[in-house]
Write a protein that holds these residues in place. Structure first.
Motif, PDB file in Angstrom:
ATOM      1  N   THR A  84       2.727   5.870  -0.259  1.00  0.00           N
ATOM      2  CA  THR A  84       3.733   5.105   0.464  1.00  0.00           C
ATOM      3  C   THR A  84       3.683   3.649   0.048  1.00  0.00           C
ATOM      4  N   SER A  85       4.860   3.073  -0.119  1.00  0.00           N
ATOM      5  CA  SER A  85       4.967   1.682  -0.527  1.00  0.00           C
ATOM      6  C   SER A  85       5.306   0.785   0.656  1.00  0.00           C
ATOM      7  N   SER A  86       4.905  -0.459   0.517  1.00  0.00           N
ATOM      8  CA  SER A  86       5.222  -1.441   1.544  1.00  0.00           C
ATOM      9  C   SER A  86       6.651  -1.963   1.408  1.00  0.00           C
ATOM     10  N   VAL A  87       7.264  -1.709   0.263  1.00  0.00           N
ATOM     11  CA  VAL A  87       8.652  -2.124   0.051  1.00  0.00           C
ATOM     12  C   VAL A  87       9.428  -0.934  -0.500  1.00  0.00           C
ATOM     13  N   SER A  88      10.732  -1.102  -0.641  1.00  0.00           N
ATOM     14  CA  SER A  88      11.570   0.029  -1.023  1.00  0.00           C
ATOM     15  C   SER A  88      12.215  -0.156  -2.392  1.00  0.00           C
ATOM     16  N   ASP A  89      12.959   0.870  -2.794  1.00  0.00           N
ATOM     17  CA  ASP A  89      13.846   0.822  -3.950  1.00  0.00           C
ATOM     18  C   ASP A  89      13.114   0.814  -5.286  1.00  0.00           C
ATOM     19  N   PHE A  90      12.487   1.939  -5.589  1.00  0.00           N
ATOM     20  CA  PHE A  90      11.841   2.112  -6.872  1.00  0.00           C
ATOM     21  C   PHE A  90      12.602   3.120  -7.721  1.00  0.00           C
ATOM     22  N   ALA A  91      12.616   2.847  -9.009  1.00  0.00           N
ATOM     23  CA  ALA A  91      13.323   3.741  -9.922  1.00  0.00           C
ATOM     24  C   ALA A  91      12.553   5.049 -10.116  1.00  0.00           C
ATOM     25  N   VAL A  92      11.243   4.945 -10.232  1.00  0.00           N
ATOM     26  CA  VAL A  92      10.406   6.106 -10.532  1.00  0.00           C
ATOM     27  C   VAL A  92       9.191   6.094  -9.629  1.00  0.00           C
ATOM     28  N   MET A  93       8.799   7.254  -9.188  1.00  0.00           N
ATOM     29  CA  MET A  93       7.556   7.445  -8.441  1.00  0.00           C
ATOM     30  C   MET A  93       6.812   8.603  -9.091  1.00  0.00           C
ATOM     31  N   GLY A  94       5.502   8.523  -9.128  1.00  0.00           N
ATOM     32  CA  GLY A  94       4.778   9.622  -9.748  1.00  0.00           C
ATOM     33  C   GLY A  94       3.279   9.457  -9.658  1.00  0.00           C
TER      34      GLY A  94
END
Length: 118
Positions: free
Chosen positions: A23-33
């Motif tokens: 989980t990220s503290s901020v949003s809107d990432f192109a890729v997660m993995g």
């Protein structure tokens, strides 16, 4: 400052399952993995496990395809890696990564240990 929080690693017998989350503290990432680093390997030898793109498309390494499933929920800034039919050779530290839009900067989780016993 972007921070990623990982969870879900542990000890499991061969053939078992685990689910990792990131989980990220901020949003809107192109890729997660996720990448993984096997015992005795250097950081630069980490290998890609799986990626999920903003479109929902996915990419798997050969060893993960058919056994692992990656997913994401953009509203929760979270990605998951469901791992099944685990093998001792899957033992590694698993690191999640998120790639930002635009400049494509990578952010890394702290790593979580997955140990599979035979």
């Amino acid at each position: 400052q972007v921070q990623l929080a990982e969870s879900g690693g542990g000890l499991v017998q061969s053939g078992g399952s685990l689910r990792l989350s990131c989980t990220s503290s901020v949003s809107d990432f192109a890729v997660m993995g996720w990448f993984r680093q096997a015992p005795g390997k250097r950081p630069e030898q980490r290998e890609l496990v799986a990626s999920v793109f903003a479109s929902g498309g996915t990419k798997y390494s050969d060893f993960a395809r058919g056994r692992f499933t990656i997913s994401r929920d953009n509203t929760k800034n979270t990605a998951w890696l469901q791992m099944g039919s685990l093998k001792p050779e899957d033992t590694a530290v698993y690191y999640c990564y998120f790639t930002s839009r635009g400049i494509g900067r990578n952010y890394w989780g702290q790593g979580t240990q997955v140990t599979v016993t035979s």
